[in-house]
Structure formats: structure tokens, C-alpha cells
Design a protein around this motif. Structure first.
Motif, PDB file in Angstrom:
ATOM      1  N   ILE A 151      14.201  22.552   5.881  1.00 27.76           N
ATOM      2  CA  ILE A 151      13.321  23.457   5.144  1.00 27.76           C
ATOM      3  C   ILE A 151      13.602  23.412   3.644  1.00 27.76           C
ATOM      4  O   ILE A 151      12.715  23.597   2.829  1.00 27.76           O
ATOM      5  N   CYS A 152      14.862  23.165   3.265  1.00 27.11           N
ATOM      6  CA  CYS A 152      15.254  23.003   1.854  1.00 27.11           C
ATOM      7  C   CYS A 152      15.903  21.630   1.732  1.00 27.11           C
ATOM      8  O   CYS A 152      17.128  21.516   1.613  1.00 27.11           O
ATOM      9  N   PRO A 153      15.112  20.560   1.770  1.00 24.75           N
ATOM     10  CA  PRO A 153      15.663  19.214   1.986  1.00 24.75           C
ATOM     11  C   PRO A 153      16.631  18.735   0.924  1.00 24.75           C
ATOM     12  O   PRO A 153      17.466  17.866   1.199  1.00 24.75           O
ATOM     13  N   ALA A 154      16.561  19.275  -0.290  1.00 23.89           N
ATOM     14  CA  ALA A 154      17.450  18.799  -1.357  1.00 23.89           C
ATOM     15  C   ALA A 154      18.704  19.647  -1.513  1.00 23.89           C
ATOM     16  O   ALA A 154      19.528  19.371  -2.393  1.00 23.89           O
ATOM     17  N   PHE A 177      21.388  27.769  -4.987  1.00 22.73           N
ATOM     18  CA  PHE A 177      20.526  27.672  -3.819  1.00 22.73           C
ATOM     19  C   PHE A 177      19.316  26.792  -4.148  1.00 22.73           C
ATOM     20  O   PHE A 177      18.822  26.791  -5.275  1.00 22.73           O
ATOM     21  N   ASP A 178      18.824  26.084  -3.140  1.00 28.33           N
ATOM     22  CA  ASP A 178      17.474  25.525  -3.176  1.00 28.33           C
ATOM     23  C   ASP A 178      16.569  26.486  -2.410  1.00 28.33           C
ATOM     24  O   ASP A 178      16.912  26.900  -1.291  1.00 28.33           O
ATOM     25  N   VAL A 179      15.451  26.843  -2.994  1.00 27.58           N
ATOM     26  CA  VAL A 179      14.575  27.865  -2.423  1.00 27.58           C
ATOM     27  C   VAL A 179      13.204  27.268  -2.154  1.00 27.58           C
ATOM     28  O   VAL A 179      12.612  26.619  -3.035  1.00 27.58           O
ATOM     29  N   THR A 180      12.700  27.458  -0.941  1.00 23.22           N
ATOM     30  CA  THR A 180      11.358  27.026  -0.565  1.00 23.22           C
ATOM     31  C   THR A 180      10.507  28.257  -0.294  1.00 23.22           C
ATOM     32  O   THR A 180      10.882  29.102   0.527  1.00 23.22           O
ATOM     33  N   VAL A 181       9.373  28.355  -0.987  1.00 24.85           N
ATOM     34  CA  VAL A 181       8.456  29.483  -0.826  1.00 24.85           C
ATOM     35  C   VAL A 181       7.109  28.938  -0.375  1.00 24.85           C
ATOM     36  O   VAL A 181       6.532  28.065  -1.037  1.00 24.85           O
ATOM     37  N   ILE A 182       6.619  29.434   0.746  1.00 25.94           N
ATOM     38  CA  ILE A 182       5.257  29.115   1.183  1.00 25.94           C
ATOM     39  C   ILE A 182       4.396  30.334   0.864  1.00 25.94           C
ATOM     40  O   ILE A 182       4.681  31.444   1.315  1.00 25.94           O
ATOM     41  N   GLY A 183       3.377  30.113   0.071  1.00 29.68           N
ATOM     42  CA  GLY A 183       2.528  31.205  -0.393  1.00 29.68           C
ATOM     43  C   GLY A 183       1.574  31.697   0.676  1.00 29.68           C
ATOM     44  O   GLY A 183       1.855  31.609   1.873  1.00 29.68           O
ATOM     45  N   ALA A 184       0.426  32.187   0.252  1.00 25.57           N
ATOM     46  CA  ALA A 184      -0.522  32.828   1.173  1.00 25.57           C
ATOM     47  C   ALA A 184      -1.307  31.782   1.948  1.00 25.57           C
ATOM     48  O   ALA A 184      -2.515  31.603   1.771  1.00 25.57           O
ATOM     49  N   ALA A 185      -0.622  31.080   2.820  1.00 27.78           N
ATOM     50  CA  ALA A 185      -1.256  30.040   3.633  1.00 27.78           C
ATOM     51  C   ALA A 185      -2.034  30.661   4.788  1.00 27.78           C
ATOM     52  O   ALA A 185      -1.672  31.710   5.321  1.00 27.78           O
ATOM     53  N   THR A 186      -3.114  29.994   5.189  1.00 30.48           N
ATOM     54  CA  THR A 186      -3.853  30.400   6.375  1.00 30.48           C
ATOM     55  C   THR A 186      -3.187  29.832   7.620  1.00 30.48           C
ATOM     56  O   THR A 186      -2.303  28.964   7.538  1.00 30.48           O
ATOM     57  N   ARG A 187      -3.633  30.290   8.780  1.00 31.30           N
ATOM     58  CA  ARG A 187      -3.094  29.720  10.023  1.00 31.30           C
ATOM     59  C   ARG A 187      -3.331  28.213  10.073  1.00 31.30           C
ATOM     60  O   ARG A 187      -2.465  27.446  10.494  1.00 31.30           O
ATOM     61  N   LEU A 188      -4.527  27.781   9.649  1.00 34.39           N
ATOM     62  CA  LEU A 188      -4.843  26.353   9.682  1.00 34.39           C
ATOM     63  C   LEU A 188      -3.933  25.577   8.732  1.00 34.39           C
ATOM     64  O   LEU A 188      -3.442  24.496   9.081  1.00 34.39           O
ATOM     65  N   GLN A 189      -3.673  26.137   7.546  1.00 34.67           N
ATOM     66  CA  GLN A 189      -2.763  25.471   6.623  1.00 34.67           C
ATOM     67  C   GLN A 189      -1.350  25.377   7.191  1.00 34.67           C
ATOM     68  O   GLN A 189      -0.681  24.344   7.040  1.00 34.67           O
ATOM     69  N   LEU A 190      -0.895  26.442   7.855  1.00 36.44           N
ATOM     70  CA  LEU A 190       0.433  26.404   8.466  1.00 36.44           C
ATOM     71  C   LEU A 190       0.504  25.333   9.548  1.00 36.44           C
ATOM     72  O   LEU A 190       1.489  24.600   9.648  1.00 36.44           O
ATOM     73  N   LEU A 191      -0.541  25.255  10.359  1.00 35.29           N
ATOM     74  CA  LEU A 191      -0.560  24.233  11.407  1.00 35.29           C
ATOM     75  C   LEU A 191      -0.493  22.833  10.810  1.00 35.29           C
ATOM     76  O   LEU A 191       0.165  21.941  11.353  1.00 35.29           O
ATOM     77  N   ARG A 192      -1.144  22.646   9.667  1.00 39.36           N
ATOM     78  CA  ARG A 192      -1.107  21.338   9.025  1.00 39.36           C
ATOM     79  C   ARG A 192       0.242  21.073   8.365  1.00 39.36           C
ATOM     80  O   ARG A 192       0.619  19.918   8.170  1.00 39.36           O
ATOM     81  N   LEU A 193       0.942  22.149   8.019  1.00 44.92           N
ATOM     82  CA  LEU A 193       2.273  22.010   7.424  1.00 44.92           C
ATOM     83  C   LEU A 193       3.331  21.620   8.450  1.00 44.92           C
ATOM     84  O   LEU A 193       4.315  20.953   8.127  1.00 44.92           O
ATOM     85  N   GLY A 221       8.557  16.699   4.342  1.00 48.25           N
ATOM     86  CA  GLY A 221       7.356  16.436   3.574  1.00 48.25           C
ATOM     87  C   GLY A 221       6.573  17.669   3.185  1.00 48.25           C
ATOM     88  O   GLY A 221       5.657  17.592   2.358  1.00 48.25           O
ATOM     89  N   HIS A 222       6.930  18.809   3.754  1.00 44.11           N
ATOM     90  CA  HIS A 222       6.191  20.038   3.447  1.00 44.11           C
ATOM     91  C   HIS A 222       6.288  20.443   1.982  1.00 44.11           C
ATOM     92  O   HIS A 222       5.441  21.165   1.471  1.00 44.11           O
ATOM     93  N   VAL A 223       7.336  19.994   1.273  1.00 42.36           N
ATOM     94  CA  VAL A 223       7.548  20.449  -0.105  1.00 42.36           C
ATOM     95  C   VAL A 223       6.470  19.927  -1.055  1.00 42.36           C
ATOM     96  O   VAL A 223       6.350  20.423  -2.177  1.00 42.36           O
ATOM     97  N   THR A 224       5.667  18.955  -0.631  1.00 40.24           N
ATOM     98  CA  THR A 224       4.596  18.435  -1.483  1.00 40.24           C
ATOM     99  C   THR A 224       3.271  19.136  -1.233  1.00 40.24           C
ATOM    100  O   THR A 224       2.285  18.856  -1.937  1.00 40.24           O
ATOM    101  N   HIS A 225       3.219  20.053  -0.271  1.00 38.13           N
ATOM    102  CA  HIS A 225       1.969  20.747   0.042  1.00 38.13           C
ATOM    103  C   HIS A 225       1.625  21.719  -1.082  1.00 38.13           C
ATOM    104  O   HIS A 225       2.509  22.363  -1.665  1.00 38.13           O
ATOM    105  N   PRO A 226       0.334  21.885  -1.432  1.00 41.54           N
ATOM    106  CA  PRO A 226      -0.056  22.786  -2.519  1.00 41.54           C
ATOM    107  C   PRO A 226       0.352  24.243  -2.314  1.00 41.54           C
ATOM    108  O   PRO A 226       0.523  24.976  -3.304  1.00 41.54           O
TER     109      PRO A 226
END
Length: 293
Positions: A209-212, A220-236, A244-249
Motif C-alpha cells: 500500500i506504501c510501496p516506497a 512515514f510514506d503516506v497513501t491517501v485515496i480520495g473520494a473514489a466511487t465503488r467503480l473506481q475502487l474496483l479498478r484500483l 501500481g495504485h499510486v499512479t491512479h488520479p
């Protein structure tokens, strides 16, 4: 004085795997130490009491035979008492051992640990601190914390696939929530899905989840997923296993020494153990733990 070690055995780890191999592991360790205490405990309180007894007798190294929950308890003791920690992974996730480069199977891990003990190979690593609790891997809050809670309740399937099942189940009740995140004095107000604060890369049985993240840089390395929809989460989801999730908008990453999270109903888990709900403050403490590696 020679090397005094203790082997902390958590019999339930890995659905009984730790109990089945405890005698074999102890037999491998005895020739390379001067004293080995075998501490078998079924509760946290019992485990801590046995550790304190060994510490009073001059303990140098605590070796934990178990999974991430057992390792988490070993981290608490070793960081508070300046005792070195060794790991023999035998749980379902083994994320801390994975981050330290330990072989994934217990026999190979014991061989590597014996070599490190004989060579005196040790290193200092950072730990996270929230309240009076240390953590070695990742503190997660939001959706992934809810997934962790559900995964802990599941009895099937075993191993990392528990987390995959828990993710799909939690999606049904999912919705982003408002959050205030303060990182080293900079404040962000946002609607978010999850926040993962990584001292090391992995949680959930090998998800980077924090690959680096590295446990020796004081941050700390911190990963924040913003206001994603269910469909966006499924694609993540497919990208989570590869990092590879860290490149998602919808994803932003940052690095910080101290963070405070405030938001209604945000649960937190660290090393897979519940830490209550927000608000909470998390601090990276450099060189807080010695590991045999």
C-alpha cells in the motif's frame, strides 16, 4: 555473559502452525545461544508476563514465532525494554517479516535467523507511535481499516485471500467520509476513502500500500485515496498487489514525520490491531527498535 534468547510461541498463529513447529524451531536455535527460554502463551497478558520474567534474567534477544499480531506484541516489549527482536513468520500475513526480508517459510527463516545470531547481525529501524502503542508496518484508517476488521472476523479463506473477500464485502457499505489530515504542520481538508501511514510497505498479507516506504529514513510514506466511487475502487484493486495504485488520479502520496487525523467515524488499525477511532496522532520514531537481520 553469553547470549540469552527467548522464543515467544503464539500457538494459534497460522491456524496452529506455530504450535506444530515450536519444538523444531527451538531445537534449531539452542546450539547458537547460551540460554533459550521457550515462552508459550495464549493471551497477550500471559505473553507479556513471561517476557518480563525473561527480561529480569538478562534477556538479549526475543524471537517471535507467529504472525503479525504476535510480532506486534513483540515490538511493544522490545521497543520498551531495548531488547533485540527476531522473527520466525508462521502467521497468515507475515507483513513485518516480509518487510525485513525474512524468507517466507519458517524453516528457511530459522536458518537465516541462526546465521544472523551467529554473525551478530543487527540493525536499528524506525517505528510508528500512536498514543502508547508502537507499530512496525502500516497504520491504516478508513475503508482499509474496516476491511482489516472484517478480515479478522473471517474464518475462511485463510491467508491473504481473506483480505480480498473482506474488500468485496466492505464495498457494499462503502462511502467516502470527510477527513482533516495534518502532516508536519500542513493541513488538508478532504473527502477520502482511506489513509495508509507506512513505516514499511506492506499490509493485508503482502499488499504494498506504501510501496516506497523504508523503516530507516525517519519518515512515514503516506497513501491517501480520495473520494473514489465503488467503480473506481474496483479498478484500483488489481493495482494494489503490484503497487501500481499510486499512479491512479484518485491517489496522492506524501511523506511526513508526524500526522494527525480528525474525522467522524474513522477507524484505525496498526499492524492489524485495532487502535480505536479518530482523532489520533501518529509519529515516526527513528531507531526505536533493534532487529536481528
Amino acid at each position: 555473559m553469553g547470549l540469552h534468547a527467548a522464543l515467544a510461541v503464539h500457538p494459534a498463529s497460522g491456524h496452529g502452525a506455530a504450535a506444530r513447529i515450536a519444538d523444531t524451531v527451538a531445537a534449531r536455535l539452542r546450539p547458537c545461544v547460551d540460554r533459550l527460554d521457550v515462552l508459550v502463551a495464549n493471551t497477550v497478558e500471559e505473553s507479556r508476563a513471561l517476557m518480563r520474567t525473561s527480561h529480569d534474567a538478562g534477556l538479549d534477544v526475543l524471537i517471535v514465532l507467529g504472525g503479525d499480531g504476535a510480532a506486534h506484541q513483540g515490538v511493544q516489549f522490545c521497543a520498551d525494554h531495548d531488547v533485540a527482536l527476531g522473527l520466525v513468520p508462521s502467521g497468515t500475513g507475515n507483513d513485518f517479516a516480509r518487510a525485513l526480508g525474512s524468507p517466507p517459510d519458517a524453516p528457511s527463516a530459522v536458518t537465516a535467523l541462526v546465521t544472523a545470531l551467529e554473525n551478530g547481525a543487527r540493525r536499528r529501524i524506525d517505528l510508528g507511535r500512536t498514543g502508547d502503542t508502537w507499530f512496525a508496518t502500516v497504520l491504516c484508517s478508513g475503508f482499509d481499516a474496516s476491511v482489516n476488521a472484517r478480515a479478522n472476523r473471517l474464518r475462511w479463506p485463510s491467508g491473504p485471500h481473506r483480505y480480498d473477500v473482506a474488500i468485496l464485502a466492505e464495498l457494499a457499505a462503502f462511502r467516502p467520509s470527510p477527513l482533516t489530515l495534518t502532516a508536519d504542520g500542513t493541513t488538508l481538508d478532504l473527502d477520502a476513502t482511506l489513509v495508509a501511514i507506512g513505516n514499511t510497505p506492506f499490509y493485508g498479507g503482502g499488499v504494498p500500500i506504501c510501496p516506497a516506504a523504508t523503516p530507516d529514513d525517519g519518515l512515514f510514506d503516506v497513501t491517501v485515496i480520495g473520494a473514489a466511487t465503488r467503480l473506481q475502487l474496483l479498478r484500483l484493486l488489481p493495482g494494489l498487489r503490484s503497487g501500481g495504485h499510486v499512479t491512479h488520479p484518485a491517489v496522492r502520496t506524501l511523506r511526513a514525520r508526524e500526522l494527525t487525523l480528525t474525522g467522524p467515524g474513522w477507524p484505525a488499525y496498526a499492524d492489524g490491531e485495532s487502535q480505536g477511532t479518530a482523532p489520533f496522532t501518529v509519529t515516526c520514531v527513528p531507531d526505536a527498535l533493534t532487529v536481528v537481520a
